[in-house]
Design a protein around this motif. Structure first.
Motif, PDB file in Angstrom:
ATOM      1  N   ALA A   1       0.843  -1.181   0.000  1.00  0.00           N
ATOM      2  CA  ALA A   1       0.000   0.000   0.000  1.00  0.00           C
ATOM      3  C   ALA A   1       0.884   1.237   0.000  1.00  0.00           C
ATOM      4  N   GLY A   2       0.341   2.306  -0.543  1.00  0.00           N
ATOM      5  CA  GLY A   2       1.091   3.534  -0.574  1.00  0.00           C
ATOM      6  C   GLY A   2       2.175   3.533  -1.623  1.00  0.00           C
ATOM      7  N   VAL A   3       1.829   3.257  -2.876  1.00  0.00           N
ATOM      8  CA  VAL A   3       2.822   3.251  -3.939  1.00  0.00           C
ATOM      9  C   VAL A   3       3.282   4.677  -4.211  1.00  0.00           C
ATOM     10  N   ALA A   4       4.378   4.823  -4.900  1.00  0.00           N
ATOM     11  CA  ALA A   4       4.966   6.132  -5.160  1.00  0.00           C
ATOM     12  C   ALA A   4       4.021   7.003  -5.973  1.00  0.00           C
ATOM     13  N   THR A   5       4.089   8.308  -5.750  1.00  0.00           N
ATOM     14  CA  THR A   5       3.224   9.216  -6.490  1.00  0.00           C
ATOM     15  C   THR A   5       3.508   9.159  -7.982  1.00  0.00           C
ATOM     16  N   SER A   6       4.743   8.875  -8.370  1.00  0.00           N
ATOM     17  CA  SER A   6       5.056   8.743  -9.793  1.00  0.00           C
ATOM     18  C   SER A   6       4.334   7.552 -10.402  1.00  0.00           C
ATOM     19  N   THR A   7       4.193   6.476  -9.617  1.00  0.00           N
ATOM     20  CA  THR A   7       3.454   5.312 -10.088  1.00  0.00           C
ATOM     21  C   THR A   7       1.979   5.639 -10.233  1.00  0.00           C
ATOM     22  N   VAL A   8       1.421   6.352  -9.257  1.00  0.00           N
ATOM     23  CA  VAL A   8       0.012   6.752  -9.331  1.00  0.00           C
ATOM     24  C   VAL A   8      -0.215   7.628 -10.558  1.00  0.00           C
ATOM     25  N   ALA A   9       0.689   8.569 -10.801  1.00  0.00           N
ATOM     26  CA  ALA A   9       0.548   9.461 -11.954  1.00  0.00           C
ATOM     27  C   ALA A   9       0.604   8.677 -13.261  1.00  0.00           C
TER      28      ALA A   9
END
Length: 394
Positions: free
Chosen positions: A126-134
């Motif tokens: 949980a809590g993947v990197a914001t770059s991954t979310v983007a």
């Protein structure tokens, strides 16, 4: 009861190890959207085909194949699998609230009641990197943009941004859905650059590392080199299929060509038959497997990663990936005084903005620019008071 092989690992795993998802009453390759599954196959030409078993998604992936590189299609397929596994809805039923809930679930691991299902993608933390979310939001938005163009959905459920008080005067300039932090890439010190090649065991491996650390090539560009791309007399390499499909011709150090010549002369298997049972199996790729059942076949991403991992371990280094080698090369070129536009051409960057990051990595650039500016300021402020110091009164 039927089984489907799901390639559930993230891109770093190259989808090489399947796990099996058993689903009741599943007929044929199509699966309920609640259980999207990466299904890999090959066309007669050998081209890899990736599908999820969801008709609308598969139509989109087929569309992407005609305009994107295979790695881009793989990334989009994986991102869409994650999204629809979490949201658990058919594409036409997805609304903006589902997308916002997906962002929260991916970023923090917290689940908003009624919006998304539990984040349980094969143990993905949980809590993947914001770059991954983007990146995932980009894939999702592209998919729904495709459906909107086809008329399958009325609107794209991925918001362009959150509205602000200035929305009326500046439409479309809302707050981004994710906060991107641009981190400086890691590079190797001169001592680490010397230590890594010393632990490589073949001329092939040293040539591949030299192409990245002395020529700034990407990993995929090294693996994609063909025999006809090597221009020894010019000391240059032709990149036939760079990022974004762009081609370029780049100079590389003589040290690379020295290692390459030794590899081609003493290590690379020579074709001795036409049936592929010996030699290079008909491949024109420069770098091939040297031992084992795949001897003579083109080296894979996993193969070059294993080579580097072993060398790092033997050298006692904690980092030194293929991309870090490339960053190291481009940073040193800039430090040596190479013009930013020339670094851009060497790197194969479409935009010079991508190249500007090496200004910050180059240690001397910022310091020298600051010293020049400080000298001018000092000359202006303290011109009439040569003995004055900051904080003192005239």
């Amino acid at each position: 009861m039927s089984a489907h092989a799901c390639y559930a690992r993230d891109l770093a795993g190259h989808f090489d190890e399947p796990w099996w998802l058993f689903a009741s009453d599943v007929g044929g390759p199509e699966m309920p959207v609640l259980y999207p599954c990466l299904i890999r196959s090959r066309r007669p030409s050998g081209e890899v085909v990736v599908r999820l078993g969801v008709p609308l998604v598969d139509d989109y992936l087929e569309f992407l194949e005609g305009r994107c590189r295979p790695n881009t299609v793989l990334a989009a397929a994986y991102d869409l699998r994650v999204f629809f596994t979490v949201v658990a809805k058919d594409p036409p039923e997805v609304v903006p609230a589902d997308v916002l809930g997906f962002i929260t679930a991916q970023r923090t691991g917290r689940i908003e009641s009624g919006l998304v299902a539990a984040v349980a993608i094969d143990g993905e933390p949980a809590g993947v990197a914001t770059s991954t979310v983007a990146r995932r939001l980009s894939s999702i938005s592209g998919f729904f943009g495709y459906l909107q163009a086809r008329g399958d959905v009325a609107a794209n459920p991925v918001p362009r941004g959150l509205p602000t008080r200035r929305e009326r005067s500046r439409p479309g300039q809302g707050v981004p859905l994710t906060r991107r932090v641009r981190r400086l890439p890691r590079i190797l010190t001169p001592a680490e650059v010397d230590a890594l090649p010393a632990q490589l065991r073949t001329h092939r491996d040293r040539a591949m590392v030299a192409a990245m650390v002395l020529g700034g090539l990407r990993r995929c560009e090294v693996l994609g080199l063909r025999m006809q791309d090597v221009r020894v007399a010019e000391r240059r390499l032709f990149i036939a299929d760079g990022k974004g499909g762009h081609q370029r011709l780049v100079p590389v150090s003589s040290r690379f060509f020295t290692e390459l010549a030794s590899y081609l002369e003493a290590e690379r298997p020579r074709t001795s038959g036409t049936d592929g049972t010996d030699g290079t199996d008909g491949t024109d790729r420069v770098f091939v497997v040297l031992k084992g059942p795949n001897r003579g076949k083109a080296l894979s991403v996993r193969g070059i990663d294993e080579v580097l991992a072993g060398a790092r371990r033997r050298a006692g280094l904690t980092h030194g990936t293929c991309h870090e080698l490339r960053h190291t090369c481009l940073t040193r070129l800039r430090e040596a005084g190479m013009a930013l536009e020339a670094v851009q051409a060497q790197a194969g960057h479409a935009s010079i903005e991508s190249t500007r990051i090496y200004l910050h990595l180059a240690d001397d650039w910022l310091a020298s620019q600051y010293r020049k500016a400080a000298e001018v300021i000092d000359a202006q402020v303290f011109a009439g008071h040569p003995d004055a110091t900051l904080g003192s009164r005239p």
